[in-house]
Design an enzyme around this catalytic site. Structure first.
Site, PDB file in Angstrom:
ATOM      1  N   ASP A 147      16.526  41.012  96.689  1.00 13.11           N
ATOM      2  CA  ASP A 147      17.173  39.692  96.695  1.00 13.11           C
ATOM      3  C   ASP A 147      17.564  39.302  98.119  1.00 13.11           C
ATOM      4  O   ASP A 147      17.398  38.147  98.524  1.00 13.11           O
ATOM      5  CB  ASP A 147      18.412  39.698  95.791  1.00 13.11           C
ATOM      6  N   LYS A 149      22.614  40.758  91.260  1.00 14.30           N
ATOM      7  CA  LYS A 149      23.683  41.457  91.997  1.00 14.30           C
ATOM      8  C   LYS A 149      24.787  41.911  91.039  1.00 14.30           C
ATOM      9  O   LYS A 149      25.340  42.995  91.187  1.00 14.30           O
ATOM     10  CB  LYS A 149      24.255  40.540  93.084  1.00 14.30           C
ATOM     11  N   ARG A 208      13.766  32.374 101.375  1.00 14.61           N
ATOM     12  CA  ARG A 208      13.988  31.074 100.711  1.00 14.61           C
ATOM     13  C   ARG A 208      14.736  30.130 101.631  1.00 14.61           C
ATOM     14  O   ARG A 208      14.486  28.929 101.661  1.00 14.61           O
ATOM     15  CB  ARG A 208      14.776  31.286  99.416  1.00 14.61           C
ATOM     16  N   HIS A 249      32.241  35.932  89.020  1.00 18.27           N
ATOM     17  CA  HIS A 249      31.538  35.500  90.223  1.00 18.27           C
ATOM     18  C   HIS A 249      31.665  33.989  90.361  1.00 18.27           C
ATOM     19  O   HIS A 249      31.605  33.261  89.369  1.00 18.27           O
ATOM     20  CB  HIS A 249      30.049  35.874  90.112  1.00 18.27           C
ATOM     21  N   SER A 294      19.009  35.549  91.407  1.00 13.37           N
ATOM     22  CA  SER A 294      19.644  36.131  92.594  1.00 13.37           C
ATOM     23  C   SER A 294      21.090  36.536  92.278  1.00 13.37           C
ATOM     24  O   SER A 294      21.513  37.664  92.550  1.00 13.37           O
ATOM     25  CB  SER A 294      19.586  35.087  93.724  1.00 13.37           C
TER      26      SER A 294
HETATM   27  N1  URA Z   1      24.099  32.604  95.690  1.00 19.18           N
HETATM   28  C1  URA Z   1      23.274  33.652  95.580  1.00 19.18           C
HETATM   29  O1  URA Z   1      23.714  34.794  95.538  1.00 19.18           O
HETATM   30  N2  URA Z   1      21.935  33.429  95.514  1.00 19.18           N
HETATM   31  C2  URA Z   1      21.401  32.192  95.557  1.00 19.18           C
HETATM   32  O2  URA Z   1      20.199  32.059  95.467  1.00 19.18           O
HETATM   33  C3  URA Z   1      22.276  31.098  95.691  1.00 19.18           C
HETATM   34  C4  URA Z   1      23.626  31.339  95.750  1.00 19.18           C
END
Ligand code: URA
Length: 444
Positions: free
Chosen positions: A161, A187, A168, A82, A183
């Site tokens: 999320d 995922k 946020r 990622h 976050s």
């Molecule tokens: N990327 C994400 O998936 N979440 C965040 O909070 C910031 C960047």
């Protein structure tokens, strides 16, 4: 349990229990806890932070809030990669086939681009016929058969999320390390990763502008991995300029193909070899980094990695001929140079600003509903540290319109993104630090 008590406890700087975090996340996800209470809690976390244990509990609560992909029927250690997001970041297009050619199963779900950053799925769709939507069965079968599949994120992965991120975004609580780390990691975990390799970008084009902030984010994610039994490695890489030369979908696919042929830009090649090596280590395909890097270089030299890309394209109904004949990819009708006004050196390239310019050319979306043009974008001719002569191109804009006002505006915008100097400028270091469960290694 009452939400107000949980908010108050965090506001006063105390550690929340796993049950309290779960109550909050599942309640918010179901719609029982309103946005205003969740916003207050996010702000309390922003100021008070979270312990490693709380962050891990938050991660797992969000991972449990929706679908969880079970990749257990695919043999081997599934390593997901990622990136925290950058401009010109086509690494997944190279790394998917490269890691798979080393025997690491790559079952990848990727996203589309939004704003100034591109998305792997849009890039792949510039290949004629390439199908990014697959059933779960097709996805799993493909990874079992050829070792790699890259599909668009589907289903209901981490809905908590998604909701929390939207909140946020409008409550000035994005920039909190435990919230960002949980976050991202939620995922990856819900997508079935056994091990995780993270590219944490640092610099002007990244979320985290300084090396210390980036290391802190990386450490938080490695700690989550430790707490939840998913070994995680985070590599901090420079995003003070775009990665490679190309920005824009088909242009980036061309560059990825060249990289798999061993003819790519130095920084992209270096990053991909480094990450492939770590993926091989995490996937149990190598025992030491130098050996793993050598394996990755060999897979490029002997054509195995390139062949894996052909297999990937074919398996997802794309035209594999693009690998040998990249001119089959869409190309823009107009190519306009942006010239240097002085003789000197490239001192800085504002990655974010060029990302926005590429978006305005049609390569990206301002809103989710916009359509994109696969052919357009930017190809840099120079990178930071390169010498340049007056009148020499700094980059070329690949455009589908040639009306004077638009061309001039785009050229002006692009030129403003490049800072020139008459003094020589040192080339930036791409890989700046590595964070593993064993500690932090700063690369000097
Ligand atoms: N990327 C994400 O998936 N979440 C965040 O909070 C910031 C960047």
């Amino acid at each position: 349990m009452r939400t107000v008590d949980i908010i108050q406890k965090k506001r006063d700087g105390h550690e929340l229990s796993g049950e309290e975090i779960d109550f909050l996340i599942q309640g918010f996800s179901r719609g029982d806890i309103p946005d205003y209470q969740m916003s207050a809690w996010a702000m309390a976390v922003y100021f008070r932070g979270m312990t490693a244990r709380e962050t891990a509990d938050l991660t797992m609560a969000m991972a449990r809030s929706g679908d969880q992909i079970d990749l257990a029927s695919i043999p081997g250690i599934k390593v997901d990669k990622h990136s925290t997001g950058g401009v010109g970041d086509k690494a997944t297009l190279v790394l998917g086939p490269l890691a798979a050619s080393l025997g690491v199963p790559v079952a990848k779900m990727s996203g589309r681009g939004l704003g100034h950053t591109g998305g792997t799925i849009d890039k792949l769709e510039s290949i004629e016929g390439f199908a990014v939507e697959r059933t779960k069965e097709q996805f799993m079968r493909q990874v079992r058969d050829i070792g790699v599949a890259v599909i668009s994120q589907s289903g209901n992965i981490t809905p908590a999320d998604k909701k929390l991120y939207a909140l946020r975004d409008v409550t000035a609580t994005v920039n909190s390390i435990p919230l960002i780390a949980s976050s991202i990691m939620s995922k990856k975990i819900a997508s079935g990763a056994d091990a995780i390799c993270l590219d944490v970008k640092t610099g002007s084009g990244a979320f985290m502008k300084t090396l210390d902030e980036s290391i802190a984010l990386a450490q938080a994610m490695v700690d989550i991995g430790e707490q939840v039994g998913r070994e995680t490695v985070a590599v901090i890489t420079n995003m003070d300029e775009p990665l490679g030369f190309a920005i824009g979908n088909a242009l980036e696919v061309r560059e990825a193909i060249r990289t798999l042929k061993g003819e790519g830009p130095g920084d992209l090649q270096e990053l991909c070899i480094f990450f492939a090596a770590y993926m091989a280590l995490l996937g149990g395909r190598a025992v030491a980094l130098p050996e793993a890097k050598e394996q990755a270089e060999q897979a490029i030299r002997d054509g195995r990695a390139l062949n894996k890309l052909k297999q990937l394209i074919q398996a997802q109904n794309g035209n594999p001929l693009v690998v040998d004949e990249p001119d089959l990819l869409p190309s823009a009708p107009y190519v306009v140079p942006v010239q240097s006004g002085i003789t000197g050196y490239v001192a800085a390239i504002d990655a974010e600003s060029l990302g926005v310019t590429a978006m305005m050319l049609g390569a990206g979306r301002a809103t989710k509903e916009d359509s994109i043009d696969a052919s357009v974008g930017i190809v840099l001719s120079k990178k930071v540290g390169d010498p340049v002569k007056e009148g020499e191109p700094l980059m070329e804009l690949h455009m589908n319109r040639n009306d004077e006002a638009f061309v001039q505006e785009m050229v002006r915008r692009a030129a403003r993104a490049v800072v020139l100097s008459v003094q020589p400028v040192e080339k930036p270091r791409l890989i700046q630090a590595v964070v593993t469960k064993h500690g932090i290694e700063r690369i000097s």
